[in-house]
Design a protein around this motif. Structure first.
Motif, PDB file in Angstrom:
ATOM      1  N   LEU A 116      50.397  17.038  86.012  1.00 34.97           N
ATOM      2  CA  LEU A 116      50.073  17.941  84.908  1.00 34.97           C
ATOM      3  C   LEU A 116      50.966  19.172  84.858  1.00 34.97           C
ATOM      4  CD1 LEU A 116      46.237  17.602  85.283  1.00 34.97           C
ATOM      5  CD2 LEU A 116      47.544  16.993  83.227  1.00 34.97           C
ATOM      6  N   ILE A 117      51.444  19.609  86.015  1.00 34.27           N
ATOM      7  CA  ILE A 117      52.308  20.786  86.084  1.00 34.27           C
ATOM      8  C   ILE A 117      53.447  20.517  87.058  1.00 34.27           C
ATOM      9  CG2 ILE A 117      50.471  22.444  85.530  1.00 34.27           C
ATOM     10  CD1 ILE A 117      50.333  23.124  88.554  1.00 34.27           C
ATOM     11  N   ASP A 118      54.441  21.380  87.009  1.00 31.09           N
ATOM     12  CA  ASP A 118      55.513  21.353  87.998  1.00 31.09           C
ATOM     13  C   ASP A 118      55.807  22.794  88.375  1.00 31.09           C
ATOM     14  OD1 ASP A 118      57.328  20.322  89.757  1.00 31.09           O
ATOM     15  OD2 ASP A 118      58.608  19.410  88.247  1.00 31.09           O
ATOM     16  N   CYS A 119      56.636  22.978  89.397  1.00 30.16           N
ATOM     17  CA  CYS A 119      56.895  24.329  89.872  1.00 30.16           C
ATOM     18  C   CYS A 119      58.284  24.446  90.468  1.00 30.16           C
ATOM     19  CB  CYS A 119      55.855  24.737  90.898  1.00 30.16           C
ATOM     20  SG  CYS A 119      55.934  23.806  92.437  1.00 30.16           S
ATOM     21  N   GLU A 120      58.661  25.710  90.689  1.00 32.27           N
ATOM     22  CA  GLU A 120      59.940  26.015  91.313  1.00 32.27           C
ATOM     23  C   GLU A 120      59.787  27.311  92.098  1.00 32.27           C
ATOM     24  OE1 GLU A 120      64.155  25.914  89.410  1.00 32.27           O
ATOM     25  OE2 GLU A 120      63.253  27.867  88.913  1.00 32.27           O
ATOM     26  N   ARG A 121      60.286  27.318  93.319  1.00 31.87           N
ATOM     27  CA  ARG A 121      60.274  28.536  94.140  1.00 31.87           C
ATOM     28  C   ARG A 121      61.485  29.381  93.755  1.00 31.87           C
ATOM     29  NH1 ARG A 121      57.854  30.638  98.244  1.00 31.87           N
ATOM     30  NH2 ARG A 121      56.650  28.783  98.756  1.00 31.87           N
ATOM     31  N   ARG A 122      61.201  30.672  93.522  1.00 30.10           N
ATOM     32  CA  ARG A 122      62.263  31.649  93.236  1.00 30.10           C
ATOM     33  C   ARG A 122      62.044  32.832  94.166  1.00 30.10           C
ATOM     34  NH1 ARG A 122      61.257  31.466  86.825  1.00 30.10           N
ATOM     35  NH2 ARG A 122      61.597  29.230  86.584  1.00 30.10           N
ATOM     36  N   GLY A 123      62.811  32.881  95.211  1.00 23.46           N
ATOM     37  CA  GLY A 123      62.612  33.918  96.226  1.00 23.46           C
ATOM     38  C   GLY A 123      61.299  33.670  96.946  1.00 23.46           C
ATOM     39  N   THR A 124      60.427  34.669  96.929  1.00 18.54           N
ATOM     40  CA  THR A 124      59.131  34.512  97.615  1.00 18.54           C
ATOM     41  C   THR A 124      58.045  33.986  96.695  1.00 18.54           C
ATOM     42  OG1 THR A 124      58.573  36.820  97.161  1.00 18.54           O
ATOM     43  CG2 THR A 124      59.627  36.339  99.275  1.00 18.54           C
ATOM     44  N   TRP A 125      58.314  33.891  95.387  1.00 19.70           N
ATOM     45  CA  TRP A 125      57.287  33.474  94.431  1.00 19.70           C
ATOM     46  C   TRP A 125      57.536  32.059  93.918  1.00 19.70           C
ATOM     47  CZ3 TRP A 125      53.401  36.411  95.022  1.00 19.70           C
ATOM     48  CH2 TRP A 125      53.557  37.766  95.275  1.00 19.70           C
ATOM     49  N   VAL A 126      56.444  31.439  93.499  1.00 19.58           N
ATOM     50  CA  VAL A 126      56.523  30.102  92.906  1.00 19.58           C
ATOM     51  C   VAL A 126      56.093  30.220  91.446  1.00 19.58           C
ATOM     52  CG1 VAL A 126      55.689  27.718  93.008  1.00 19.58           C
ATOM     53  CG2 VAL A 126      56.024  29.018  95.131  1.00 19.58           C
ATOM     54  N   TYR A 127      56.869  29.620  90.557  1.00 16.83           N
ATOM     55  CA  TYR A 127      56.582  29.630  89.125  1.00 16.83           C
ATOM     56  C   TYR A 127      56.139  28.239  88.694  1.00 16.83           C
ATOM     57  CZ  TYR A 127      58.594  34.249  88.867  1.00 16.83           C
ATOM     58  OH  TYR A 127      58.823  35.585  89.041  1.00 16.83           O
ATOM     59  N   TYR A 128      55.126  28.201  87.828  1.00 14.99           N
ATOM     60  CA  TYR A 128      54.525  26.941  87.372  1.00 14.99           C
ATOM     61  C   TYR A 128      54.683  26.800  85.867  1.00 14.99           C
ATOM     62  CZ  TYR A 128      52.432  26.602  91.961  1.00 14.99           C
ATOM     63  OH  TYR A 128      52.248  26.505  93.313  1.00 14.99           O
ATOM     64  N   TRP A 129      54.782  25.554  85.405  1.00 10.60           N
ATOM     65  CA  TRP A 129      54.815  25.254  83.979  1.00 10.60           C
ATOM     66  C   TRP A 129      54.132  23.923  83.734  1.00 10.60           C
ATOM     67  CZ3 TRP A 129      59.153  25.542  87.078  1.00 10.60           C
ATOM     68  CH2 TRP A 129      59.796  24.339  87.351  1.00 10.60           C
TER      69      TRP A 129
END
Length: 126
Positions: free
Chosen positions: A89-102
């Motif tokens: 249903l979603i995917d994500c990507e780590r950017r530095g220390t945070w993870v972003y979801y879409w």
């Protein structure tokens, strides 16, 4: 039990269009896959998380913006997000220390098409 042939969802017909759940019985493999998605959606926290992700302007949201909306620990939120990812249903990507979801719209579109009654478009009539 009758040995009549059934057209199974997920197998394209002659016109290349997949039939909906309300027109053709599910095959075993597709039922197993769909059950994972529905199970992921069957939890109020995961449903809220999905809604927050899907409705975010710009199409993605940082986990740092999701966690404060719940009275749950960060590991619990991460677990729920992991289950939404495993369900496709979603995917994500780590950017530095945070993870972003879409949102992965192909999965929600597939569910919408699967649950739409034949001859009854999903849009509300005027």
């Amino acid at each position: 039990m009758s040995k009549q042939e059934l057209v199974v969802l997920g197998q394209d017909g002659a016109d290349g269009c997949c039939p909906g759940l309300l027109t053709t019985p599910l095959g075993e493999e597709q039922a197993v896959e769909l059950a994972k998605v529905f199970k992921a959606l069957g939890d109020p926290v995961r449903l809220r998380l999905l809604s927050m992700i899907a409705s975010r302007e710009g199409g993605e949201i940082c986990v740092c913006d999701l966690t404060p909306a719940f009275d749950l620990s960060q590991p619990t939120i991460s677990h729920h997000l992991k289950l939404l990812r495993q369900a496709g249903l979603i995917d994500c990507e780590r950017r530095g220390t945070w993870v972003y979801y879409w949102l992965l719209p192909e999965t929600t579109d597939k569910l919408a098409g699967l649950l739409t009654r034949p001859g009854h478009p999903a849009e509300a009539s005027s």
